[in-house]
Design an enzyme around this catalytic site. Structure first.
Site, PDB file in Angstrom:
ATOM      1  N   ASP A 329       0.846  -1.195   0.000  1.00  5.55           N
ATOM      2  CA  ASP A 329       0.000   0.000   0.000  1.00  5.55           C
ATOM      3  C   ASP A 329       0.883   1.247   0.000  1.00  5.55           C
ATOM      4  O   ASP A 329       1.881   1.311   0.729  1.00  5.55           O
ATOM      5  CB  ASP A 329      -0.907  -0.016   1.230  1.00  5.55           C
ATOM      6  CG  ASP A 329      -1.925   1.115   1.216  1.00  5.55           C
ATOM      7  OD1 ASP A 329      -2.185   1.667   0.125  1.00  5.55           O
ATOM      8  OD2 ASP A 329      -2.448   1.459   2.288  1.00  5.55           O
ATOM      9  N   GLU A 332       2.268   2.956   3.095  1.00  8.27           N
ATOM     10  CA  GLU A 332       3.439   2.413   3.781  1.00  8.27           C
ATOM     11  C   GLU A 332       4.745   3.036   3.290  1.00  8.27           C
ATOM     12  O   GLU A 332       5.797   2.803   3.879  1.00  8.27           O
ATOM     13  CB  GLU A 332       3.506   0.893   3.576  1.00  8.27           C
ATOM     14  CG  GLU A 332       2.396   0.122   4.261  1.00  8.27           C
ATOM     15  CD  GLU A 332       2.447   0.253   5.777  1.00  8.27           C
ATOM     16  OE1 GLU A 332       3.518  -0.016   6.354  1.00  8.27           O
ATOM     17  OE2 GLU A 332       1.430   0.632   6.377  1.00  8.27           O
ATOM     18  N   ASP A 364      -2.366  -3.652   4.346  1.00  6.23           N
ATOM     19  CA  ASP A 364      -1.139  -2.938   3.977  1.00  6.23           C
ATOM     20  C   ASP A 364      -0.301  -3.711   2.968  1.00  6.23           C
ATOM     21  O   ASP A 364       0.466  -3.120   2.212  1.00  6.23           O
ATOM     22  CB  ASP A 364      -0.299  -2.673   5.229  1.00  6.23           C
ATOM     23  CG  ASP A 364      -1.013  -1.763   6.217  1.00  6.23           C
ATOM     24  OD1 ASP A 364      -1.625  -0.781   5.758  1.00  6.23           O
ATOM     25  OD2 ASP A 364      -0.983  -2.039   7.430  1.00  6.23           O
TER      26      ASP A 364
END
Length: 612
Positions: A329, A332, A364
């Protein structure tokens, strides 16, 4: 000569580290039961939740992280704890029961001799403990005669019995089979995997073997284990084989009349393999069932969805035609301290991980199978690669982030969305970040939240000490998934089809069904357009006491506010409006919604003047 027969035994339940809270909740539950109040069920659920957690609590406020502990119960515990300190002194330990209560309890239990048939339980009244059998046991053994246990067709127990029986008829039979041999030969006869767990469950088809041993149908001897049929098991397996042969001759599967199903096997397997989950012999055992594992029990049937639904994929990715890619993602890698955000990406590159940074609407990190595409002569652009999402999604949490998400409510919402996203292997990657002692929530509460996520929600928890270790874990997972999926044909399905298809990943299968990444990511959008029914459900859940289960039960009868308003208008009196929803059945136990909530909802939707 076969060795001594060994039977599976139940693991001893760990002692509750909060016996004082347990004692008070039990007293409140018993008091409510005497007055026939429905709050007894609320206390029972709180008791069940408290007994599953291995960490000590220092206040009622800390217990709020547990399931079924609301503001009211937490405040009652704090008030009772304050009174306890006033009576016994501020330094009195709260993780042991006071000696006076202990002595009284011991005196009441004196006549009872230890018996393997009775299990000591913190909630059992003394007069019940002095009997050899619990009331629930008496109900089972008394009255009508118990029917013979017969495993459900194509269940784990069914496959094991047939496999052992067919082995006995083989000229080369040794009279027993090892675990590996049995799993390999029985797999084609079973719809569930003998080695991989079902979604949101910790159990495989192999767990049913313990039920067969308990029912004295199979015996387990030696080490390494050898499995063989008893006389009773041989007779039952022969009948199952005859029914199978007759079904083939008739052109459809035939089922021996059975008195039991996979739910019974699942319950017995849970009590053996999970020390935190057990049936309560005093109050209704169904309240003890964990919501995280209830999906499989609800969908239990003689035939799985894959048999009933013939899936035709839009496209198929064959081995060698795709790459396994880690998706990160973009959150991050952006925002916050630049060096900290880039550290993870740097470590992944250093480890040689093939990854792509993109916008993920849930989680994530996740993995996709991306089609290999070649440039087409005469075209400027390379054709767009088709992508399928694998069944694994990772939510990364640093300890400070976990603390913040618990305070603002994101933690519970994220877990709810992960459960509903359709990926069956959710992982929580918990990363330590300095000392947790200076955060706004006690460290023990954070640890409880982590245990809660694993035990109650059924997520896999991975703890790491820093970013480098997190990157190492993602690297290992990427290599692992490449090894699993690279040799399989991947069949596509849409978001609408995913619940109809058998998407279980079997090690011996040559193919598996995966959802298209585009459909998955769009379906996981947090702020996507909602239907009237979804908005109505959210509106109902703002009312105190209306849970997701209760809102769903109301929506089954009245799917929109207009239909509910129409029903209210057809009522002849205000009293009838107040009782309109009181008989709506809610939850697994199908209890009534009740007159109190029904009245509250009617006041919200039927009051024309401003609410104050």
């Amino acid at each position: 000569m076969p060795g001594e027969i060994t039977y599976g035994r139940k693991r001893p339940l760990p002692a509750c580290p909060n016996p004082l809270f347990l004692k008070w909740l039990t007293e409140w539950r018993d008091s409510a039961a005497e007055k026939n109040l429905k709050t007894q069920f609320v206390y029972q659920k709180a008791i069940s939740s408290l007994k599953k957690y291995p960490l000590p609590l220092n206040s009622g406020k800390e217990a709020k992280i547990l399931q079924n502990f609301g503001d009211s119960i937490c405040k009652m515990l704090d008030d009772r704890l304050e009174k306890h300190y006033a009576e016994c002194g501020p330094n009195i330990p709260i993780h042991t029961v006071p000696s006076s209560s202990s002595t009284l309890r011991k005196a009441q239990r004196q006549p009872k001799a230890p018996s393997p048939l009775s299990i000591p339980h913190a909630l059992e009244p003394p007069e019940q403990e002095s009997q050899d059998l619990s009331p629930s046991k008496k109900k089972k053994t008394g009255g009508k005669k118990q029917r013979e246990y017969v495993p459900q067709r194509r269940s784990g127990g069914y496959a094991v019995l047939l496999t052992l029986y067919r082995d006995t008829k083989s000229p080369s039979s040794r009279g027993y089979m090892t675990k590996a041999e049995l799993q390999k030969e029985a797999q084609p006869l079973c719809d569930k995997s003998f080695t991989l767990t079902d979604p949101n469950s910790k159990y495989t088809a192999w767990t049913s073997v313990s039920t067969l041993i308990q029912k004295e149908l199979v015996i387990k001897t030696h080490s390494p284990a050898r499995y063989s049929l008893t006389e009773k098991g041989l007779e039952l397996a022969q009948r199952l084989e005859e029914a199978e042969d007759q079904g083939r001759a008739d052109g459809f599967p035939r089922q021996v009349q059975a008195s039991s199903n996979e739910e019974e096997e699942q319950e017995e397997a849970e009590s053996e393999t999970n020390p935190y989950i057990h049936a309560d012999p005093v109050q209704c055992p169904d309240q003890q069932l964990n919501l995280a594992y209830s999906h499989n029990a609800k969908n239990t049937s003689s035939d799985p969805p894959s048999v009933q639904y013939n899936h035709v994929p839009e496209f198929t990715l064959h081995p060698g035609d795709f790459n396994i890619l880690l998706c990160v993602d973009f959150i991050e890698t952006t925002g916050g301290a630049a060096h900290r955000k880039q550290e993870l990406v740097t470590e992944l590159r250093r480890n040689g991980v093939n990854f792509d940074v993109r916008k993920l609407h849930i989680g994530d990190f996740l993995w996709i199978a991306q089609e290999k595409v070649q440039p087409v002569p005469g075209q400027l652009r390379i054709p767009q690669a088709r992508e399928l999402v694998l069944d694994y999604v990772v939510e990364r949490k640093r300890m400070d982030d976990l603390c913040g998400s618990i305070i603002d409510g994101r933690f519970r919402e994220q877990k709810f969305r992960l459960k509903r996203c359709g990926l069956r292997r959710p992982i929580y990657l918990v990363e330590d970040h300095g000392s947790a002692q200076h955060l706004s929530i006690p460290e023990t509460t954070l640890q409880q939240a982590i245990v809660n996520t694993q035990v109650v929600d059924g997520f896999f928890i991975k703890r790491t000490k820093d970013v480098r270790e997190s990157a190492a874990y993602l690297t290992i997972m990427t290599r692992y998934l490449q090894g699993i999926y690279s040799r399989k044909s991947l069949l596509s399905c849409t978001k609408e089809e995913e619940w109809k298809c058998d998407r279980s990943l079997r090690p011996d299968a040559s193919s598996c069904i995966l959802v298209e990444f585009k459909d998955f990511n769009e379906g996981a959008m947090k702020n996507k357009a909602q239907t009237v029914k979804e908005v109505f459900a959210r509106q109902l859940m703002q009312i105190s006491g209306v849970s997701g289960e209760k809102a769903a039960a109301i929506l089954e009868k009245y799917s929109t506010p207009a239909s509910l308003m129409s029903a209210y208008e057809s009522c002849s009196s205000a009293e009838e409006k107040e009782k309109l929803l009181s008989s709506v059945k809610c939850g697994k136990l199908q209890r009534n919604l009740g007159p109190v909530l029904s009245k509250t909802i009617s006041q919200l939707y039927c009051t024309k003047e401003p609410l104050s």
